[in-house]
Each structure stands twice: as C-alpha cells, then as structure tokens.
Design a protein around this motif. Structure first.
Motif, PDB file in Angstrom:
ATOM      1  N   ALA A  61       5.817   2.990   8.810  1.00  0.00           N
ATOM      2  CA  ALA A  61       6.030   2.905   7.361  1.00  0.00           C
ATOM      3  C   ALA A  61       7.280   2.089   7.056  1.00  0.00           C
ATOM      4  O   ALA A  61       8.322   2.269   7.687  1.00  0.00           O
ATOM      5  CB  ALA A  61       6.163   4.304   6.763  1.00  0.00           C
ATOM      6  N   ALA A  62       7.178   1.200   6.089  1.00  0.00           N
ATOM      7  CA  ALA A  62       8.311   0.340   5.731  1.00  0.00           C
ATOM      8  C   ALA A  62       9.357   1.099   4.938  1.00  0.00           C
ATOM      9  O   ALA A  62      10.567   0.854   5.078  1.00  0.00           O
ATOM     10  CB  ALA A  62       7.816  -0.855   4.926  1.00  0.00           C
ATOM     11  N   GLU A  63       8.903   2.009   4.083  1.00  0.00           N
ATOM     12  CA  GLU A  63       9.792   2.844   3.278  1.00  0.00           C
ATOM     13  C   GLU A  63       9.158   4.221   3.163  1.00  0.00           C
ATOM     14  O   GLU A  63       7.925   4.350   3.207  1.00  0.00           O
ATOM     15  CB  GLU A  63      10.003   2.260   1.877  1.00  0.00           C
ATOM     16  CG  GLU A  63      10.712   0.920   1.867  1.00  0.00           C
ATOM     17  CD  GLU A  63      10.838   0.316   0.471  1.00  0.00           C
ATOM     18  OE1 GLU A  63      11.529  -0.710   0.341  1.00  0.00           O
ATOM     19  OE2 GLU A  63      10.238   0.866  -0.481  1.00  0.00           O
ATOM     20  N   VAL A  64       9.981   5.246   2.994  1.00  0.00           N
ATOM     21  CA  VAL A  64       9.471   6.606   2.831  1.00  0.00           C
ATOM     22  C   VAL A  64      10.190   7.271   1.658  1.00  0.00           C
ATOM     23  O   VAL A  64      11.423   7.216   1.553  1.00  0.00           O
ATOM     24  CB  VAL A  64       9.667   7.453   4.114  1.00  0.00           C
ATOM     25  CG1 VAL A  64       9.111   8.862   3.902  1.00  0.00           C
ATOM     26  CG2 VAL A  64       8.995   6.795   5.314  1.00  0.00           C
ATOM     27  N   PHE A  79       0.844  -1.190   0.000  1.00  0.00           N
ATOM     28  CA  PHE A  79       0.000   0.000   0.000  1.00  0.00           C
ATOM     29  C   PHE A  79       0.881   1.243   0.000  1.00  0.00           C
ATOM     30  O   PHE A  79       1.857   1.314   0.740  1.00  0.00           O
ATOM     31  CB  PHE A  79      -0.907  -0.014   1.234  1.00  0.00           C
ATOM     32  CG  PHE A  79      -1.838   1.165   1.366  1.00  0.00           C
ATOM     33  CD1 PHE A  79      -2.473   1.714   0.262  1.00  0.00           C
ATOM     34  CD2 PHE A  79      -2.096   1.706   2.612  1.00  0.00           C
ATOM     35  CE1 PHE A  79      -3.339   2.791   0.392  1.00  0.00           C
ATOM     36  CE2 PHE A  79      -2.966   2.781   2.760  1.00  0.00           C
ATOM     37  CZ  PHE A  79      -3.592   3.329   1.644  1.00  0.00           C
ATOM     38  N   VAL A  80       0.536   2.215  -0.836  1.00  0.00           N
ATOM     39  CA  VAL A  80       1.262   3.480  -0.897  1.00  0.00           C
ATOM     40  C   VAL A  80       0.334   4.592  -0.421  1.00  0.00           C
ATOM     41  O   VAL A  80      -0.751   4.792  -0.983  1.00  0.00           O
ATOM     42  CB  VAL A  80       1.750   3.794  -2.328  1.00  0.00           C
ATOM     43  CG1 VAL A  80       2.551   5.094  -2.342  1.00  0.00           C
ATOM     44  CG2 VAL A  80       2.588   2.641  -2.874  1.00  0.00           C
ATOM     45  N   GLY A  81       0.749   5.323   0.623  1.00  0.00           N
ATOM     46  CA  GLY A  81      -0.065   6.404   1.165  1.00  0.00           C
ATOM     47  C   GLY A  81       0.800   7.552   1.636  1.00  0.00           C
ATOM     48  O   GLY A  81       2.023   7.513   1.501  1.00  0.00           O
ATOM     49  N   ASP A  82       0.162   8.555   2.214  1.00  0.00           N
ATOM     50  CA  ASP A  82       0.907   9.741   2.637  1.00  0.00           C
ATOM     51  C   ASP A  82       0.661  10.137   4.072  1.00  0.00           C
ATOM     52  O   ASP A  82       1.303  11.056   4.583  1.00  0.00           O
ATOM     53  CB  ASP A  82       0.534  10.941   1.749  1.00  0.00           C
ATOM     54  CG  ASP A  82      -0.883  11.418   2.008  1.00  0.00           C
ATOM     55  OD1 ASP A  82      -1.057  12.505   2.589  1.00  0.00           O
ATOM     56  OD2 ASP A  82      -1.829  10.691   1.665  1.00  0.00           O
ATOM     57  N   ALA A  83      -0.261   9.473   4.754  1.00  0.00           N
ATOM     58  CA  ALA A  83      -0.663   9.888   6.103  1.00  0.00           C
ATOM     59  C   ALA A  83      -0.383   8.794   7.124  1.00  0.00           C
ATOM     60  O   ALA A  83      -0.303   7.601   6.783  1.00  0.00           O
ATOM     61  CB  ALA A  83      -2.147  10.242   6.126  1.00  0.00           C
ATOM     62  N   VAL A  91      -0.720   4.406   7.152  1.00  0.00           N
ATOM     63  CA  VAL A  91       0.213   3.431   7.721  1.00  0.00           C
ATOM     64  C   VAL A  91      -0.500   2.538   8.732  1.00  0.00           C
ATOM     65  O   VAL A  91      -0.323   1.316   8.743  1.00  0.00           O
ATOM     66  CB  VAL A  91       1.413   4.138   8.372  1.00  0.00           C
ATOM     67  CG1 VAL A  91       2.374   3.110   8.960  1.00  0.00           C
ATOM     68  CG2 VAL A  91       2.139   5.031   7.365  1.00  0.00           C
ATOM     69  N   LYS A  92      -1.313   3.139   9.572  1.00  0.00           N
ATOM     70  CA  LYS A  92      -2.047   2.372  10.585  1.00  0.00           C
ATOM     71  C   LYS A  92      -3.047   1.418   9.940  1.00  0.00           C
ATOM     72  O   LYS A  92      -3.228   0.274  10.393  1.00  0.00           O
ATOM     73  CB  LYS A  92      -2.753   3.321  11.544  1.00  0.00           C
ATOM     74  CG  LYS A  92      -1.803   4.098  12.453  1.00  0.00           C
ATOM     75  CD  LYS A  92      -2.562   5.002  13.398  1.00  0.00           C
ATOM     76  CE  LYS A  92      -1.616   5.777  14.322  1.00  0.00           C
ATOM     77  NZ  LYS A  92      -0.867   4.894  15.225  1.00  0.00           N
TER      78      LYS A  92
END
Length: 240
Positions: A211-214, A175-179, A183-184
């Motif tokens: 987050a696994a990666e940023v 999953f790719v997100g910004d908030a 992540v939760k």
C-alpha cells in the motif's frame, strides 16, 4: 448514466483522471458481516472454519476464498456455499451503514474534477443495496459488479473493468481499498493503492503488501485528501 454502470458524457468534458473505490470494508462497514455470512455458510455444509481465517480472506472473490479455506471443495459444494453466503448476508442488509464522511469524501473527489468509480465485485443485488446505502448521487460516475470480471481479486479484472467504464488508464488512477487483496490487485496493473484499516486489516500488513498510503477510515483520508496521492493526482501528478 447507463443502467449497466457505464459513464455517458453527452457532450460534457471527459474527466482525465480518476479514483476507484472498493466498497465492502472501505466505504461500507460490512467486512465482519461478510465473515459471519461465510462462517454460517461453512457450518451449513458441516465445515468448522475459524472466523479469523475467514476474515483475513474477505476481499477475495468468493471462489478464491472458498478454494483457499477448503482446497478439496467440489464445484457443487462451492455453489452451495456461495448461495448460502449470499442468503445469510442479505439478512444483514438493514444493519449496514457507510463509514463516517463517506459521502463527503466521494463528493470531494468528484468536485476536484476526478472521475469516481466503485470497483466492486459484489453481486448485482448486493451492489444495488450498497449504492442505496451510500446515497452518493452524482458523485459516482461508474460502477462494476461481479458480472464485469472474469476473475476475482486479487486478480485485477474488476479494476480494469471499472477503468474501462470511466475511460481511463491505470496511469490516470488511484485505488482505495481495505484488504491485502485490493493492494495486490492494484499492484498487478500499476495503480497505487491507498489502504484503509477500517476493514479490520492492520496498517503493517497493508504496507507489507505494498500500500502506498494507509489511513484509518474515509474520514481520516478526507482530512488529509489534499496531501494524499488523490490530492496530487488532482494537481496532475501521481508521484508518492
């Protein structure tokens, strides 16, 4: 593709792995417009809520954002606030733009054999606008809206709905997100989350949330796609 966003294969080989994308703040530069729309909605109800407090909650479902900022909000006022937010946000539609390289990122994921889903909890009309802005064509295999989830983020309902439409399990996806709420939501069902800071949340906060990666933005992720979790998923493994 069915009108409701469900994937139809028509005899084609089903994709075995996939990547889900949040939309607002991840693919489209809209987080601050949402914050402004909520700020104006609160002001219309005589509530003076600081913009920074609102922005930190963008990405939650509207119901949870309101409850977090106005714990004693009545059901009627909540509906008024949601309606006002929606009306104000619609005035920003002509201003919205995708982040740089979004189309290329979505196409690269699709060309690599991954199913691509938009795990959005936006209202249907906002999602239609977003899909038009993205203009990603056949790169997107399925999408969701607020109608597909019983509970909003950080609950994982919308991710589960998108996975179902793609015919995938959490073990087969990223999953790719910004908030922080993205992540939760991913953590709740064991999906590793790649977080982007283009929505306005810092790398430190996103990593602290799990987050696994940023990465900075979609372009940054695209430049490092091969070595990212998405690249490893394409190769048949998802280990960090």
């Amino acid at each position: 593709m069915a009108a409701d966003g469900a994937l139809k294969y028509d005899g084609a080989i089903k994709k075995q792995r996939g990547v889900l994308f949040d939309v607002d703040g991840t693919l489209i530069d809209s987080s601050y417009f949402h914050a402004m729309a909520w700020w104006q909605a609160f002001r219309r109800e005589g509530l003076d809520i600081e913009m920074s407090a609102i922005h930190r909650r963008v990405g939650m479902g509207g119901d949870k954002l309101i409850q977090s900022l106005v714990p004693d909000c009545t059901e009627d006022m909540q509906e008024e606030l949601k309606s006002a937010h929606s009306a104000v946000f619609s005035t920003f539609w002509p201003t919205l733009r995708p982040f740089e390289s979004v189309q290329d990122l979505l196409a690269a994921c699709s060309d690599a054999g991954l199913a691509v889903g938009l795990a959005s909890s936006a209202q249907d009309r906002d999602l239609e606008v977003s899909r038009h802005i993205l203009d990603a064509g056949s790169s997107i295999d399925a999408w969701t809206s607020s109608n597909d989830a019983e509970e909003s983020k950080p609950a994982p309902d919308i991710l589960l709905a998108c996975l179902e439409k793609l015919g995938l399990t959490p073990e087969d996806a990223v999953f790719v997100g910004d908030a922080v709420w993205d992540v939760k939501a991913g953590a709740a069902i064991g999906i590793p989350v790649i977080a982007l800071t283009c929505g306005g949340i810092s790398e430190a906060e996103l990593r602290d949330a799990g987050a696994a990666e940023v990465y900075d933005n979609p372009r940054h992720l695209l430049e490092r796609l091969e070595t990212s979790i998405i690249g490893r998923l394409t190769a048949g493994r998802r280990d960090a």
